[in-house]
Design a protein around this motif. Structure first.
Motif, PDB file in Angstrom:
ATOM      1  N   UNK A 116       0.788  -2.050   0.466  1.00 45.81           N
ATOM      2  CA  UNK A 116      -0.116  -1.282  -0.400  1.00 45.81           C
ATOM      3  C   UNK A 116       0.353  -1.253  -1.862  1.00 45.81           C
ATOM      4  N   UNK A 117       1.643  -0.984  -2.115  1.00 45.67           N
ATOM      5  CA  UNK A 117       2.083  -0.926  -3.523  1.00 45.67           C
ATOM      6  C   UNK A 117       2.041  -2.278  -4.236  1.00 45.67           C
TER       7      UNK A 117
ATOM      8  N   UNK B 131      -6.837  -3.723  -1.427  1.00 47.25           N
ATOM      9  CA  UNK B 131      -7.280  -2.509  -2.117  1.00 47.25           C
ATOM     10  C   UNK B 131      -6.232  -1.407  -2.155  1.00 47.25           C
ATOM     11  N   UNK B 132      -5.068  -1.627  -1.539  1.00 50.53           N
ATOM     12  CA  UNK B 132      -4.026  -0.607  -1.542  1.00 50.53           C
ATOM     13  C   UNK B 132      -4.294   0.560  -0.619  1.00 50.53           C
TER      14      UNK B 132
ATOM     15  N   UNK C  57       7.946  -8.086  -8.172  1.00 46.50           N
ATOM     16  CA  UNK C  57       7.089  -8.028  -9.354  1.00 46.50           C
ATOM     17  C   UNK C  57       7.702  -8.760 -10.535  1.00 46.50           C
ATOM     18  N   UNK C  58       9.009  -8.691 -10.673  1.00 51.20           N
ATOM     19  CA  UNK C  58       9.673  -9.260 -11.836  1.00 51.20           C
ATOM     20  C   UNK C  58      10.131 -10.697 -11.630  1.00 51.20           C
ATOM     21  N   UNK C  59       9.731 -11.311 -10.528  1.00 53.22           N
ATOM     22  CA  UNK C  59      10.099 -12.699 -10.256  1.00 53.22           C
ATOM     23  C   UNK C  59       8.874 -13.600 -10.349  1.00 53.22           C
ATOM     24  N   UNK C  60       9.103 -14.846 -10.748  1.00 53.99           N
ATOM     25  CA  UNK C  60       8.010 -15.797 -10.947  1.00 53.99           C
ATOM     26  C   UNK C  60       7.830 -16.748  -9.768  1.00 53.99           C
ATOM     27  N   UNK C  61       8.937 -17.117  -9.147  1.00 51.47           N
ATOM     28  CA  UNK C  61       8.932 -18.080  -8.045  1.00 51.47           C
ATOM     29  C   UNK C  61       9.926 -17.597  -7.002  1.00 51.47           C
TER      30      UNK C  61
ATOM     31  N   UNK D 291      13.669  -4.768  -3.444  1.00 57.00           N
ATOM     32  CA  UNK D 291      12.674  -3.738  -3.755  1.00 57.00           C
ATOM     33  C   UNK D 291      11.411  -4.376  -4.306  1.00 57.00           C
ATOM     34  N   UNK D 292      10.374  -3.567  -4.397  1.00 58.83           N
ATOM     35  CA  UNK D 292       9.100  -4.048  -4.903  1.00 58.83           C
ATOM     36  C   UNK D 292       9.246  -4.643  -6.299  1.00 58.83           C
TER      37      UNK D 292
END
Length: 322
Positions: free
Chosen positions: A120-121, A279-280, A205-209, A200-201
């Motif tokens: 969801x996040x 849709x979370x 989020x902060x990674x590209x590949x 962690x999430x």
């Protein structure tokens, strides 16, 4: 649960990392759980203690991607029916279609397609801050499948020679401490390498590949519309940039960073097949499914199998005989 005005509590088995917030309710013993008397118990593992109160709900701990090279659902452990659960909350067509067949066959559980609670996040808005390309390396723990023994030198070389940041994370079941220490040493040697104990999430989020092998973490990363490079994947397909030679890893990552249109379409199609919703609100669907089961099916469907030997082993695990 809290938003609905419900209560929630956690029971962590021995050896489970405690990642809970300070205000989360912890139940420390079997007696605590019985006193709490939950309407439902949600389990992300393959089993659940049958002697605890409440509707037994499977919410899974990964996707059915056939990491051991399974070519049909019957051989995939994801679909093993052990007689513990009243409900299975499936993630998408790849799991729902076969579980519905199993529901019709066994008739002692119900299947609801809800989406996976964990993701969801993933679909909330976020802002990416790093300008330097970041590679997230993750690996399965399964012996003979894990890429970890093969990629230490490759990652070390790329960390030294490419302007990329690296985040290294490993499945908690990996027990080879000598191998893990080699990767920890990379983080000590290179300023652009981080070793992560619990991914962690924000690491997604902060990674590209992602660089991986055959872990189901691949699909979690793809849900964010991001490409994955794999080393010796057991079920390669168009959605992956799979290589079988360590010398091909660098070129594959460079291709992934360019996000070619055909690849990204295949990534998106593969992700949608496994995870139905974006849709979370998967957690809400799971709670609604529990309400539906409680109102319409509890004590009205076929009883679960006796499983006497398995039940003895579970009681023995917690030394609970009441």
């Amino acid at each position: 649960m809290r938003a609905r005005g419900d209560e929630a509590a956690w029971f962590l088995e021995d050896g489970c990392p405690d990642l809970l917030e300070a205000d989360e309710v912890r139940l420390n013993t079997v007696e605590d759980i019985i006193d709490f008397n939950p309407l439902a118990i949600f389990a992300c593992g393959n089993l659940i203690f049958h002697f605890l109160p409440g509707i037994k709900v499977s919410v899974f701990h990964g996707y059915p991607i056939g990491k051991r090279g399974e070519k049909n659902n019957e051989k995939d452990d994801h679909f093993s029916i052990r007689g513990w659960f009243d409900m299975y909350c499936t993630q998408g067509p790849s799991s729902t279609e076969y579980f519905k067949k199993l529901e019709a066959k066994h008739q002692f559980f119900k299947v609801y397609q809800t989406g996976w609670a964990k993701v969801d996040p993933y679909f909330s808005d976020y802002e990416k801050h790093n300008k330097t390309p970041t590679i997230l390396y993750g690996t399965t723990f399964s012996k003979g499948i894990s890429s970890a023994p093969h990629l230490v030198d490759t990652i070390s070389h790329l960390a030294k020679n490419k302007n990329w940041n690296w985040r290294l994370t490993f499945h908690p079941k990996i027990s080879d401490q000598a191998l893990l220490n080699k990767y920890r040493a990379l983080a000590d040697e290179h300023s652009n390498v981080s070793f992560i104990d619990n991914v962690r999430l924000e690491d997604f989020q902060q990674s590209d590949v992602m660089l991986c092998d055959s872990s189901s973490i691949i699909l979690e990363f793809m849900l964010m519309d991001k490409p994955v490079v794999t080393y010796c994947n057991t079920n390669p397909g168009k959605h992956l940039l799979n290589v079988t030679d360590v010398n091909e890893v660098e070129g594959a990552i460079e291709t992934a960073l360019s996000r070619p249109d055909d690849l990204m379409k295949d990534v998106n199609d593969f992700a949608h097949y496994h995870e139905a919703y974006r849709d979370g609100h998967n957690c809400e669907r799971i709670l609604n499914a529990v309400d539906d089961f409680n109102n319409n099916y509890k004590d009205k469907i076929k009883k679960k199998p006796l499983n006497l030997w398995r039940k003895f082993r579970l009681r023995n695990k917690l030394k609970y005989w009441k």
